[in-house]
Design an enzyme around this catalytic site. Structure first.
Site, mmCIF file in Angstrom:
data_model
loop_
_atom_site.group_PDB
_atom_site.id
_atom_site.type_symbol
_atom_site.label_atom_id
_atom_site.label_comp_id
_atom_site.label_asym_id
_atom_site.label_seq_id
_atom_site.Cartn_x
_atom_site.Cartn_y
_atom_site.Cartn_z
ATOM 1 N N ASP A 37 0.782 -1.237 0.000
ATOM 2 C CA ASP A 37 0.000 0.000 0.000
ATOM 3 C C ASP A 37 0.818 1.293 0.000
ATOM 4 O O ASP A 37 1.795 1.424 0.744
ATOM 5 C CB ASP A 37 -0.883 0.052 1.251
ATOM 6 N N PHE A 96 1.941 -0.553 10.049
ATOM 7 C CA PHE A 96 1.018 -0.742 8.935
ATOM 8 C C PHE A 96 0.632 0.609 8.324
ATOM 9 O O PHE A 96 1.159 1.646 8.666
ATOM 10 C CB PHE A 96 -0.214 -1.513 9.412
ATOM 11 N N SER A 97 -0.338 0.576 7.408
ATOM 12 C CA SER A 97 -0.622 1.719 6.543
ATOM 13 C C SER A 97 -1.080 2.964 7.303
ATOM 14 O O SER A 97 -1.657 2.870 8.385
ATOM 15 C CB SER A 97 -1.689 1.342 5.517
#
Length: 490
Positions: A37, A96-97
């Protein structure tokens, strides 16, 4: 600098040289190892910054870091050192994103999901996902002592404390901050929750911005919210979607929700939704507002169900789409390649009002790094038109148009793939004033198709050897064709 972050920075510096020539020329790819991502897509100190989910040590998903690159024009990217590594108790399983914003003091703030594993009383493990921040100068970032700044304990009863990730932060005109986060409600589907802050550090829960109700997959990942052309726009990446005609395919997809947004009360009322990209390889899009007030979006150009097909024996995997400029017209998200790509066009070849039936090739219309514009006018008896790209004696990828069904299909089953996976995708595309207009961006092993002035887009990776450069056209009955082809050259 801590040991884990320093190790990642040393590794990427020592290994990137050997894989440079394999990468695309006009798409940001992983420096080394694995990319997924896009994160932290932002403007900082008059340059574009792109971070990305990153596992530097192999071409497969692993403990998530944040890779980092910057650009002056959205096309030429300069790698910067790894920005974040999983080095704290609250993000030990991965950073994480997330997203980024510039603070009043000129610092660059990154907001991301920290993940750790905990053991339950029954012996099973589960994730704890929290929202964290790091502040820095565009190269080095320090995680905030108040982390995590948003926890699942702040959510109302019934909201999942496990699936709670991917914060997208933005600044309001009054100087305060909002962020949306993906979450799951009690019914197990998906929703997007909204938080507010006066200083980007101390946050409070506001409300559910949008609720799935099991109509579009399950968990809604990677939300992005913005206002554009007097509309509120929510981008989401739903997981585990059942196919819905030609609008949404199965698996993990992308969707755009468009509606009215009450800026004072932070209330979004959805009016319509549609797919963002109708191809096989586009996920987790994120947008940025440029200094010239353009809204630009980029997505991960891959697919969770087929990502292993292209990385056996390779030291890197993953690339981003061409950045796309967005507009909302008639409650539809319109997307086209950013104008900056035109600065790399060379060797123009043009053919106008060519009428033919059967197979047709054109001198100098070939290549794997090209920008190709095609306008087709089918005759009244025409049933099928197609373009074959990246073609040699064995391989090709086809773009096929069924005139009677108004159905456009991208088909890569003859592109060199040796696995029994989904290799074609279709979209309903009516003719526009009797014409089909296509713009194709090819960059080594990817094809991005923009249809009828950006009304729809289809993105697909291909597996073909780079020596396959042929392009041919076919129509079962007479058509009239106009085309302009440019080489893309750095």
């Amino acid at each position: 600098m801590n040991i884990i972050l320093n190790k990642a920075r040393e590794y990427e510096m020592n290994h990137e040289g050997a894989i440079k020539l394999q990468k695309p020329d006009f798409h940001l790819a992983s420096r080394v190892g694995w990319m997924n991502d896009p994160n932290g897509f932002s403007v900082y100190n008059n340059e574009y910054h792109m971070f990305y989910q990153y596992h530097p040590y192999s071409a497969s998903w692993g403990p998530m870091h944040w890779g980092h690159a910057k650009s002056k024009d959205l096309i030429n990217w300069e790698y910067l050192p790894t920005a974040l590594a999983p080095d704290q108790e609250y993000d030990q399983f991965g950073c994480f994103s997330g997203s980024a914003v510039t603070l009043d003091d000129g610092k660059h703030l990154l907001m991301y999901t920290g993940v750790k594993k905990v053991k339950l009383p029954n012996g099973e493990e589960t994730d704890i996902q929290t929202q964290c921040i790091a502040i820095g100068d565009g190269v080095n970032y320090k995680k905030h002592p108040n982390n995590p700044v948003i926890t699942a304990d702040m959510l109302p009863e019934g909201c999942s404390k496990v699936d709670f990730r991917d914060p997208k932060i933005w600044r309001k005109e009054d100087g305060s901050y909002l962020c949306v986060v993906g979450n799951r409600p009690a019914d197990g589907s998906g929703q997007v929750v909204l938080f507010s802050s006066k200083n980007a550090i101390d946050w409070k829960y506001e409300d559910i911005l949008s609720y799935n109700g099991n109509r579009l997959g399950k968990m809604w990942e990677c939300p992005d919210f913005f206002e554009l052309n007097e509309k509120g726009v929510l981008l989401i990446s739903p997981q585990d979607v059942l196919p819905q005609g030609y609008e949404y395919g199965g698996g993990n997809v992308t969707a755009c929700l468009i509606g009215d947004f009450d800026n004072e009360n932070n209330i979004f009322k959805e009016e319509i939704n549609h797919a963002i990209d109708y191809g096989l390889d586009f996920y987790a899009p994120q947008s940025v507002l440029t200094e010239s007030q353009r809204r630009i979006m980029v997505g991960w150009m891959a697919n969770w169900d087929t990502n292993g097909l292209q990385n056996p024996g390779r030291e890197w995997f993953g690339q981003m789409s061409i950045p796309r400029e967005l507009h909302v017209i008639n409650n539809r998200l319109i997307q086209n390649p950013v104008k900056e790509i035109e600065n790399y066009r060379k060797n123009k070849v043009e053919y106008q009002e060519v009428t033919f039936k059967g197979n047709k090739t054109f001198e100098a219309v070939k290549g794997r790094r090209i920008d190709l514009e095609v306008i087709v006018k089918p005759s009244i008896n025409c049933d099928e038109f197609s373009i074959k790209l990246a073609q040699d004696e064995v391989c090709y990828t086809a773009i096929k148009y069924d005139v009677k069904k108004s159905l456009l299909t991208m088909d890569r089953k003859f592109s060199g793939c040796r696995r029994a996976v989904l290799n074609e995708k279709s979209a309903i595309v009516p003719l526009k004033d009797g014409l089909l207009k296509l713009r194709l961006i090819l960059d080594k092993q990817s094809i991005e198709t923009f249809i009828n002035d950006g009304d729809k887009a289809m993105t697909m990776l291909i597996f073909t050897d780079l020596n396959a450069e042929g392009i041919s056209f076919f129509s079962d009955e007479e058509i009239t064709l106009n085309l302009v082809k440019y080489d893309l050259v750095k």
